[in-house]
Enzyme design. Structure first.
Site, short mmCIF file in Angstrom:
data_model
loop_
_atom_site.label_atom_id
_atom_site.label_comp_id
_atom_site.label_asym_id
_atom_site.label_seq_id
_atom_site.Cartn_x
_atom_site.Cartn_y
_atom_site.Cartn_z
N HIS A 54 17.89 -0.65 50.28
CA HIS A 54 16.87 0.38 50.42
C HIS A 54 16.19 0.26 51.78
CE1 HIS A 54 14.74 -3.08 48.77
NE2 HIS A 54 13.59 -2.53 49.06
N HIS A 56 13.11 -0.31 52.93
CA HIS A 56 11.94 -1.12 53.26
C HIS A 56 12.26 -2.13 54.36
CE1 HIS A 56 9.88 -0.20 49.16
NE2 HIS A 56 9.74 0.78 50.03
N ASP A 58 11.71 -5.19 55.03
CA ASP A 58 12.19 -6.55 54.77
C ASP A 58 13.64 -6.57 54.27
OD1 ASP A 58 11.21 -5.33 52.43
OD2 ASP A 58 10.84 -7.25 51.45
N HIS A 59 14.24 -5.40 54.14
CA HIS A 59 15.65 -5.31 53.78
C HIS A 59 16.49 -4.61 54.84
CE1 HIS A 59 15.20 -6.57 49.48
NE2 HIS A 59 13.96 -6.23 49.75
N HIS A 110 12.28 1.54 42.29
CA HIS A 110 11.53 0.91 43.36
C HIS A 110 11.41 1.89 44.53
CE1 HIS A 110 9.83 -2.29 45.74
NE2 HIS A 110 10.76 -2.14 46.67
N ASP A 134 15.78 -4.82 45.31
CA ASP A 134 14.51 -4.87 44.59
C ASP A 134 14.56 -4.15 43.25
OD1 ASP A 134 13.38 -6.36 46.56
OD2 ASP A 134 12.04 -4.81 47.33
N HIS A 172 14.98 -11.01 45.18
CA HIS A 172 13.93 -11.79 45.85
C HIS A 172 13.72 -13.14 45.16
CE1 HIS A 172 11.81 -9.41 48.93
NE2 HIS A 172 12.22 -8.34 48.26
#
Length: 281
Positions: A54, A56, A58-59, A110, A134, A172
């Protein structure tokens, strides 16, 4: 197929999936590209593709730099918001990397464009794997930020929850907090107690992934919305309503675990045989 687990940032994982015959490699959720390239160089593989769950940061934040460093790199995902995306994937689409098959599973909840990746090899004794980003983590799931609770229910229970029980999955490093919440939901669940005891072992720098979906069905409340004990906790009966209450309760639950030690964990970049016999829980 060999999978490298690469801890980065505070509690994220990147993954490098290596087709051992062709030495082609596929990365999942690139957050720290230079760290990934260290592993690529050490393994002497050719990184051709990035699978992003996805959009975001941090990914996906490392996609642009990685694409700059590796001209011709293919970046795949289901959301146009993914950084440096070269092609948008569709639900049910299948990819092939040597002997490795990949089925793309849209798992909104998410985010609306969240894609999970189910990987397997034909005629292989090792179990398949799903990279769930996530959408699903050990004993928990990501918060619902986009879409409806019905979509999230379908993603968790009807899509991910129906994969083969031996499927290994990763997410995570939220395991300890998730299990503490699971114990609140089902205080008499022996599987929760056993998994929580295991997660509290004195190995702070060792990731708690992988887990199998079969295990998750025993202690993950977000996959157990049809169980009477979980319904009783929420006061609801319809599975989507149960899930909705669980999400709200989890959001307000204060994690009691000690802070993570990201620098020590990030140095590990542990190699685990994710598709071999699971570790003793």
């Amino acid at each position: 197929m060999k999978v490298k687990v690469i801890p980065v940032l505070e509690d994220n994982y990147m993954y490098l999936v290596i087709e051992e015959r062709t030495r082609e490699a596929v990365a999942v959720d690139v957050a720290v590209p230079k760290r990934l390239l260290e592993i690529v160089g050490r393994e002497r593989v050719s990184l051709t593709t990035v699978l992003t769950t996805h959009h975001h940061w941090d990914h996906a934040r490392g996609n642009a730099e990685l694409a700059r460093l590796l001209p011709g790199l293919v970046v795949l995902g289901a959301d146009e918001r993914i950084c440096a995306l070269t092609r948008r994937l569709a639900h049910g689409e299948e990819l092939r990397f040597g002997a490795i098959h990949v089925r793309c599973l849209l798992t909104p909840g998410h985010t609306l464009g969240h894609m999970s990746y189910f990987l397997w090899e034909e005629e292989c004794p090792d179990p398949p794997a799903v990279f769930s980003g996530d959408a699903l983590s050990v004993a928990g799931c990501g918060s619902r930020l986009e879409g409806t609770v019905q979509q999230m229910y379908q993603s968790l229970v009807e899509t991910l929850g129906t994969l083969p029980p031996e499927t290994v999955f990763c997410g995570h490093e939220h395991t300890l907090g998730n299990l503490e919440f699971a114990q609140k939901v089902e205080p008499y669940n022996d599987h929760v107690k056993a998994k929580l005891s295991w997660a509290k072992r004195d190995e702070d720098d060792v990731p708690t992934v992988p887990a199998t979906l079969g295990e998750e069905l025993l202690y993950n409340p977000f996959l157990r919305v049809a169980e009477e004990s979980v319904r009783k906790f929420t006061g609801k009966v319809a599975p989507a309503d149960v899930l909705d209450v669980l999400c709200r309760e989890r959001a307000s639950f204060e994690r009691a675990a000690e802070p993570l030690q990201p620098q020590a964990r990030a140095l590990l970049a542990l190699q685990w045989g994710l598709l071999s016999t699971p570790r003793q829980k």
